[in-house]
Design a protein around this motif. Structure first.
Motif, PDB file in Angstrom:
ATOM      1  N   GLY A 300       0.800  -1.222   0.000  1.00 13.55           N
ATOM      2  CA  GLY A 300       0.000   0.000   0.000  1.00 13.55           C
ATOM      3  C   GLY A 300       0.828   1.264   0.000  1.00 13.55           C
ATOM      4  O   GLY A 300       0.342   2.329   0.399  1.00 13.55           O
ATOM      5  N   MET A 301       2.073   1.169  -0.468  1.00 13.14           N
ATOM      6  CA  MET A 301       2.942   2.337  -0.546  1.00 13.14           C
ATOM      7  C   MET A 301       2.716   3.068  -1.867  1.00 13.14           C
ATOM      8  O   MET A 301       2.101   2.534  -2.797  1.00 13.14           O
ATOM      9  CB  MET A 301       4.406   1.908  -0.428  1.00 13.14           C
ATOM     10  N   GLU A 302       3.206   4.284  -1.947  1.00 14.90           N
ATOM     11  CA  GLU A 302       3.098   5.038  -3.200  1.00 14.90           C
ATOM     12  C   GLU A 302       3.909   4.334  -4.279  1.00 14.90           C
ATOM     13  O   GLU A 302       5.054   3.941  -4.051  1.00 14.90           O
ATOM     14  CB  GLU A 302       3.613   6.461  -2.999  1.00 14.90           C
ATOM     15  N   LEU A 303       3.331   4.175  -5.461  1.00 19.17           N
ATOM     16  CA  LEU A 303       4.016   3.509  -6.552  1.00 19.17           C
ATOM     17  C   LEU A 303       5.076   4.411  -7.155  1.00 19.17           C
ATOM     18  O   LEU A 303       4.915   5.633  -7.225  1.00 19.17           O
ATOM     19  CB  LEU A 303       3.010   3.086  -7.625  1.00 19.17           C
ATOM     20  N   GLY A 304       6.185   3.794  -7.598  1.00 22.69           N
ATOM     21  CA  GLY A 304       7.311   4.553  -8.122  1.00 22.69           C
ATOM     22  C   GLY A 304       7.180   4.887  -9.601  1.00 22.69           C
ATOM     23  O   GLY A 304       6.379   4.294 -10.334  1.00 22.69           O
ATOM     24  N   ASP A 305       7.995   5.816 -10.038  1.00 23.55           N
ATOM     25  CA  ASP A 305       8.028   6.298 -11.419  1.00 23.55           C
ATOM     26  C   ASP A 305       8.460   5.168 -12.354  1.00 23.55           C
ATOM     27  O   ASP A 305       9.483   4.514 -12.135  1.00 23.55           O
ATOM     28  CB  ASP A 305       9.011   7.462 -11.500  1.00 23.55           C
ATOM     29  N   THR A 306       7.695   4.930 -13.418  1.00 21.64           N
ATOM     30  CA  THR A 306       7.988   3.849 -14.368  1.00 21.64           C
ATOM     31  C   THR A 306       8.636   4.368 -15.655  1.00 21.64           C
ATOM     32  O   THR A 306       8.761   3.620 -16.624  1.00 21.64           O
ATOM     33  CB  THR A 306       6.706   3.084 -14.718  1.00 21.64           C
ATOM     34  N   THR A 307       9.051   5.602 -15.655  1.00 20.02           N
ATOM     35  CA  THR A 307       9.646   6.195 -16.854  1.00 20.02           C
ATOM     36  C   THR A 307      10.922   5.477 -17.269  1.00 20.02           C
ATOM     37  O   THR A 307      11.766   5.138 -16.434  1.00 20.02           O
ATOM     38  CB  THR A 307       9.978   7.683 -16.609  1.00 20.02           C
ATOM     39  N   ALA A 308      11.051   5.228 -18.573  1.00 24.49           N
ATOM     40  CA  ALA A 308      12.289   4.688 -19.145  1.00 24.49           C
ATOM     41  C   ALA A 308      12.981   5.832 -19.891  1.00 24.49           C
ATOM     42  O   ALA A 308      12.461   6.334 -20.886  1.00 24.49           O
ATOM     43  CB  ALA A 308      11.988   3.549 -20.095  1.00 24.49           C
ATOM     44  N   GLU A 309      14.140   6.244 -19.390  1.00 19.42           N
ATOM     45  CA  GLU A 309      14.803   7.410 -19.962  1.00 19.42           C
ATOM     46  C   GLU A 309      15.579   7.096 -21.230  1.00 19.42           C
ATOM     47  O   GLU A 309      15.812   7.965 -22.059  1.00 19.42           O
ATOM     48  CB  GLU A 309      15.742   8.026 -18.914  1.00 19.42           C
ATOM     49  N   ARG A 310      16.020   5.832 -21.385  1.00 17.26           N
ATOM     50  CA  ARG A 310      16.764   5.417 -22.574  1.00 17.26           C
ATOM     51  C   ARG A 310      16.288   4.038 -23.004  1.00 17.26           C
ATOM     52  O   ARG A 310      15.779   3.266 -22.179  1.00 17.26           O
ATOM     53  CB  ARG A 310      18.266   5.357 -22.280  1.00 17.26           C
ATOM     54  N   PRO A 311      16.423   3.684 -24.270  1.00 24.09           N
ATOM     55  CA  PRO A 311      16.102   2.327 -24.704  1.00 24.09           C
ATOM     56  C   PRO A 311      16.908   1.303 -23.922  1.00 24.09           C
ATOM     57  O   PRO A 311      18.089   1.515 -23.628  1.00 24.09           O
ATOM     58  CB  PRO A 311      16.477   2.324 -26.187  1.00 24.09           C
ATOM     59  N   ALA A 312      16.268   0.199 -23.589  1.00 19.38           N
ATOM     60  CA  ALA A 312      16.907  -0.840 -22.775  1.00 19.38           C
ATOM     61  C   ALA A 312      16.645  -2.206 -23.384  1.00 19.38           C
ATOM     62  O   ALA A 312      15.654  -2.416 -24.091  1.00 19.38           O
ATOM     63  CB  ALA A 312      16.367  -0.794 -21.347  1.00 19.38           C
ATOM     64  N   VAL A 313      17.538  -3.141 -23.087  1.00 21.28           N
ATOM     65  CA  VAL A 313      17.325  -4.520 -23.512  1.00 21.28           C
ATOM     66  C   VAL A 313      17.788  -5.454 -22.405  1.00 21.28           C
ATOM     67  O   VAL A 313      18.760  -5.172 -21.702  1.00 21.28           O
ATOM     68  CB  VAL A 313      18.058  -4.846 -24.828  1.00 21.28           C
ATOM     69  N   MET A 314      17.042  -6.535 -22.226  1.00 23.82           N
ATOM     70  CA  MET A 314      17.427  -7.602 -21.311  1.00 23.82           C
ATOM     71  C   MET A 314      17.698  -8.844 -22.137  1.00 23.82           C
ATOM     72  O   MET A 314      16.892  -9.215 -22.995  1.00 23.82           O
ATOM     73  CB  MET A 314      16.288  -7.876 -20.319  1.00 23.82           C
ATOM     74  N   ILE A 315      18.850  -9.479 -21.902  1.00 27.60           N
ATOM     75  CA  ILE A 315      19.202 -10.719 -22.593  1.00 27.60           C
ATOM     76  C   ILE A 315      19.353 -11.818 -21.561  1.00 27.60           C
ATOM     77  O   ILE A 315      20.152 -11.699 -20.625  1.00 27.60           O
ATOM     78  CB  ILE A 315      20.518 -10.561 -23.390  1.00 27.60           C
ATOM     79  N   ASN A 316      18.563 -12.861 -21.696  1.00 29.46           N
ATOM     80  CA  ASN A 316      18.658 -13.991 -20.774  1.00 29.46           C
ATOM     81  C   ASN A 316      19.919 -14.796 -21.040  1.00 29.46           C
ATOM     82  O   ASN A 316      20.308 -15.008 -22.194  1.00 29.46           O
ATOM     83  CB  ASN A 316      17.448 -14.918 -20.936  1.00 29.46           C
ATOM     84  N   MET A 317      20.546 -15.268 -19.977  1.00 29.44           N
ATOM     85  CA  MET A 317      21.684 -16.180 -20.096  1.00 29.44           C
ATOM     86  C   MET A 317      21.142 -17.590 -19.883  1.00 29.44           C
ATOM     87  O   MET A 317      20.925 -18.026 -18.750  1.00 29.44           O
ATOM     88  CB  MET A 317      22.761 -15.827 -19.065  1.00 29.44           C
ATOM     89  N   LEU A 318      20.878 -18.281 -20.992  1.00 31.97           N
ATOM     90  CA  LEU A 318      20.256 -19.606 -20.968  1.00 31.97           C
ATOM     91  C   LEU A 318      21.335 -20.676 -21.088  1.00 31.97           C
ATOM     92  O   LEU A 318      21.953 -20.835 -22.136  1.00 31.97           O
ATOM     93  CB  LEU A 318      19.238 -19.740 -22.105  1.00 31.97           C
ATOM     94  N   GLY A 319      21.567 -21.375 -19.991  1.00 34.87           N
ATOM     95  CA  GLY A 319      22.585 -22.428 -20.007  1.00 34.87           C
ATOM     96  C   GLY A 319      24.006 -21.918 -20.049  1.00 34.87           C
ATOM     97  O   GLY A 319      24.925 -22.683 -20.341  1.00 34.87           O
TER      98      GLY A 319
END
Length: 376
Positions: A300-319
């Motif tokens: 029940g806390m105040e929700l944080g800012d969801t702004t993305a300031e720059r393009p981002a990528v996540m790459i999974n390390m599979l195995g």
């Protein structure tokens, strides 16, 4: 002043990152190792409870379990495949968010799709099936290509089959024992995107930019956010879909929604009542991560800012379990035992433009997986 405490059902990497991200908020954690699961990921992050067999109908047993968890003020889960009966039993002692019925809906594919359509939202045409004959009848009605998926215990491409012809359908006859399935009509889509949002008990909602997802053998490999070439209408439509579901379910916490982009609009594919792999980019790419906002929402806390300031990528390390030499914004290693195809961690990249990021994604995939740029 007594510290606030959150109980998490599950001890994997999602629980790990939830605790790590919420520590600056002064939150303490306890982890329930349901079914005797491995607890390596959360060691040192809070109290770990290994309850063994638990009778959810025995209130005294549940009270003992709740107290062993340190009497948290709220309980959540890191995956949808949890015992909803256990969550309901724990709900007698503190709030459980998301609520148990959200887990019940999303851990069964037919229930999930029915709940989505009941909310007036679109999915690909589907039919339930209980055996091979039912599957054949459903495929005949829906046409090729079709996808057959187990209603339960099907994820990352497991317990799923694509059939493009009568020959393909005949070939899986011995692979589909009698159990519950959903048969889905194959959809011509240009890409898959996902939206992560968080909602508090009093109805406040925040959402992140849409991410575009690239899979390998049914497992997420790369998420790029904001998704390239997304217009305001697509983002708004996705946000409306997610808000509709959250409000209809009186949802609390983070909800992830995976969608297909088609010529006829956006279709919902799957939901996850938890923090999600396609939102890991928020750890470095958003002002407030999905993990921190999940904890904020359920407390029940105040929700944080969801702004993305720059393009981002996540790459999974599979195995693979290594620290890449190429420039990156962080490597998250989950500390798990190395196995082929297993999610061992992920890498996040940030840049000033999507074009610059695309080149770096290609290079990082080659460093992690070799010239094929895909897991073995």
């Amino acid at each position: 002043m007594t510290a606030r405490r959150v109980g998490i059902v599950g001890c994997g990497q999602l629980a790990q990152m939830m605790a790590q991200e919420a520590r600056p908020l002064g939150i303490e954690f306890s982890f329930l190792a349901e079914g005797g699961e491995n607890t390596t990921c959360v060691e040192g992050l809070g109290t770990i409870v290994n309850p063994g067999a638990v009778n959810a109908e025995n209130s005294a047993d549940i009270e003992v379990l709740y107290k062993a968890m340190g009497s948290p003020e709220v309980i959540t889960a890191e995956r949808e495949g949890v015992d909803a009966g256990l969550l309901r039993a724990l709900e007698k002692f503190c709030p459980v968010y998301p609520r148990p019925d959200a887990f019940e809906k999303t851990q069964h594919r037919v229930r999930e799709k029915t709940a989505i359509t009941d909310a007036g939202l679109p999915v690909a045409p589907f039919r339930p099936a209980n055996n091979y004959d039912d599957i054949c009848a459903a495929v005949k009605e829906l046409g090729y290509p079709s996808f057959i998926k187990s209603c339960e215990n099907g994820y990352d491409g497991k317990n799923q089959w694509r059939v493009n012809s009568d020959e393909d359908l005949a070939a899986i006859a011995d692979q589909v024992p009698e159990q519950e399935y959903v048969v889905e009509k194959g959809i011509n889509f240009s890409r898959e995107v996902s939206l992560i949002g968080a909602r508090t008990a009093d109805g406040k909602v925040v959402t992140y930019p849409l991410a575009e997802n690239d899979h390998y053998n049914g497992t997420l490999l790369v998420s790029t956010a904001p998704a390239p070439h997304v217009d305001e209408k697509l983002q708004t439509t996705a946000e409306e879909y997610l808000s509709t579901l959250m409000n209809a379910w009186d949802y609390v916490g983070v909800l992830a929604m995976e969608c297909f982009v088609t010529d006829d609009g956006l279709l919902i594919n799957e939901l996850a009542p938890r923090v999600h792999n396609s939102g890991h980019w928020t750890l470095a790419g958003a002002k407030t991560s999905q993990f921190a906002n999940h904890v904020r929402a359920i407390l029940g806390m105040e929700l944080g800012d969801t702004t993305a300031e720059r393009p981002a990528v996540m790459i999974n390390m599979l195995g693979v379990d290594k620290k890449p030499a190429l420039q990156n914004e962080g490597v998250w290693s989950y500390g798990k035992e190395l196995r082929p195809g297993r999610k061992m961690g992920h890498v996040i990249l940030l840049d000033e433009s999507q074009d610059a990021l695309a080149t770096r994604i290609d290079s990082m995939l080659e460093e992690l997986y070799g010239p094929s740029k895909r897991p073995a």
